[in-house]
Design a protein around this motif. Structure first.
Motif, PDB file in Angstrom:
ATOM      1  N   LEU A 237      12.569   8.092  35.199  1.00 36.86           N
ATOM      2  CA  LEU A 237      11.947   8.801  35.043  1.00 36.86           C
ATOM      3  C   LEU A 237      12.097  10.167  35.039  1.00 36.86           C
ATOM      4  CD1 LEU A 237       8.868   6.402  36.990  1.00 36.86           C
ATOM      5  CD2 LEU A 237       9.720   6.896  34.750  1.00 36.86           C
TER       6      LEU A 237
ATOM      7  N   SER B 174      10.028   7.495  30.003  1.00 40.99           N
ATOM      8  CA  SER B 174       8.604   6.884  30.325  1.00 40.99           C
ATOM      9  C   SER B 174       9.079   6.146  30.763  1.00 40.99           C
ATOM     10  CB  SER B 174       7.723   6.953  29.075  1.00 40.99           C
ATOM     11  OG  SER B 174       8.778   5.721  28.507  1.00 40.99           O
ATOM     12  N   GLU B 175       7.556   6.089  31.543  1.00 36.29           N
ATOM     13  CA  GLU B 175       7.216   4.780  32.250  1.00 36.29           C
ATOM     14  C   GLU B 175       6.765   3.816  31.453  1.00 36.29           C
ATOM     15  OE1 GLU B 175       2.924   5.231  34.661  1.00 36.29           O
ATOM     16  OE2 GLU B 175       3.791   7.174  35.428  1.00 36.29           O
ATOM     17  N   HIS B 176       6.829   4.009  30.162  1.00 35.63           N
ATOM     18  CA  HIS B 176       6.472   3.095  29.173  1.00 35.63           C
ATOM     19  C   HIS B 176       7.982   2.638  28.528  1.00 35.63           C
ATOM     20  CE1 HIS B 176       4.723   0.202  26.386  1.00 35.63           C
ATOM     21  NE2 HIS B 176       5.616   0.738  24.809  1.00 35.63           N
TER      22      HIS B 176
ATOM     23  N   SER C 253       9.639   0.366  32.072  1.00 36.65           N
ATOM     24  CA  SER C 253       8.814  -1.201  31.980  1.00 36.65           C
ATOM     25  C   SER C 253       8.786  -1.988  31.126  1.00 36.65           C
ATOM     26  CB  SER C 253       7.074  -0.308  31.537  1.00 36.65           C
ATOM     27  OG  SER C 253       6.578  -1.698  30.906  1.00 36.65           O
TER      28      SER C 253
ATOM     29  N   GLN D 211       4.169  -1.594  32.701  1.00 35.62           N
ATOM     30  CA  GLN D 211       3.852  -0.347  32.916  1.00 35.62           C
ATOM     31  C   GLN D 211       2.637  -0.135  34.236  1.00 35.62           C
ATOM     32  OE1 GLN D 211       0.981   1.835  32.191  1.00 35.62           O
ATOM     33  NE2 GLN D 211       2.037   3.666  32.906  1.00 35.62           N
TER      34      GLN D 211
ATOM     35  N   ILE E 166       4.805   0.195  37.209  1.00 32.68           N
ATOM     36  CA  ILE E 166       6.175   1.195  37.489  1.00 32.68           C
ATOM     37  C   ILE E 166       5.006   2.332  37.740  1.00 32.68           C
ATOM     38  CG2 ILE E 166       7.237   2.796  35.728  1.00 32.68           C
ATOM     39  CD1 ILE E 166       9.018  -0.641  36.297  1.00 32.68           C
ATOM     40  N   HIS E 167       4.291   2.261  37.738  1.00 31.68           N
ATOM     41  CA  HIS E 167       3.532   3.680  37.531  1.00 31.68           C
ATOM     42  C   HIS E 167       2.934   3.472  39.063  1.00 31.68           C
ATOM     43  CE1 HIS E 167       0.052   7.065  37.729  1.00 31.68           C
ATOM     44  NE2 HIS E 167      -0.623   6.120  38.200  1.00 31.68           N
TER      45      HIS E 167
ATOM     46  N   LYS F 255       5.943   4.410  41.576  1.00 30.20           N
ATOM     47  CA  LYS F 255       6.171   6.028  40.414  1.00 30.20           C
ATOM     48  C   LYS F 255       5.391   6.429  41.955  1.00 30.20           C
ATOM     49  CE  LYS F 255       4.913   8.610  38.368  1.00 30.20           C
ATOM     50  NZ  LYS F 255       4.000   8.781  37.074  1.00 30.20           N
TER      51      LYS F 255
END
Length: 70
Positions: free
Chosen positions: A32, A38-40, A43, A50, A53-54, A57
């Motif tokens: 990241l 990106s998180e996407h 993912s 996603q 993942i968020h 993080k």
């Protein structure tokens, strides 16, 4: 201390704290923040939602903050 010296000390401390994370946590932060994904993207690559993942993080960043405050 000047700003450059403070920045250098903080970077060194952050790198030490990053090494205290689990391998999985290090990999997510690396993807990241150092690889610019990106998180996407993470993912999709990991086949993990996603939102997961968020949430991971956020948890890891809170852990890093606590480690940095020691």
């Amino acid at each position: 201390m000047d700003d450059a010296a403070i920045k250098t000390v903080m970077i060194e401390k952050m790198l030490i704290c990053l090494k205290q994370l689990s391998t999985e946590e290090q990999e997510l932060i690396t993807a990241l923040f150092f690889k610019g994904k990106s998180e996407h993207q993470v993912s999709r690559e990991a086949s993990i939602p996603q939102r997961t993942i968020h949430d991971r993080k956020i948890k890891i960043l809170a852990k890093l903050k606590k480690l940095m405050e020691k």
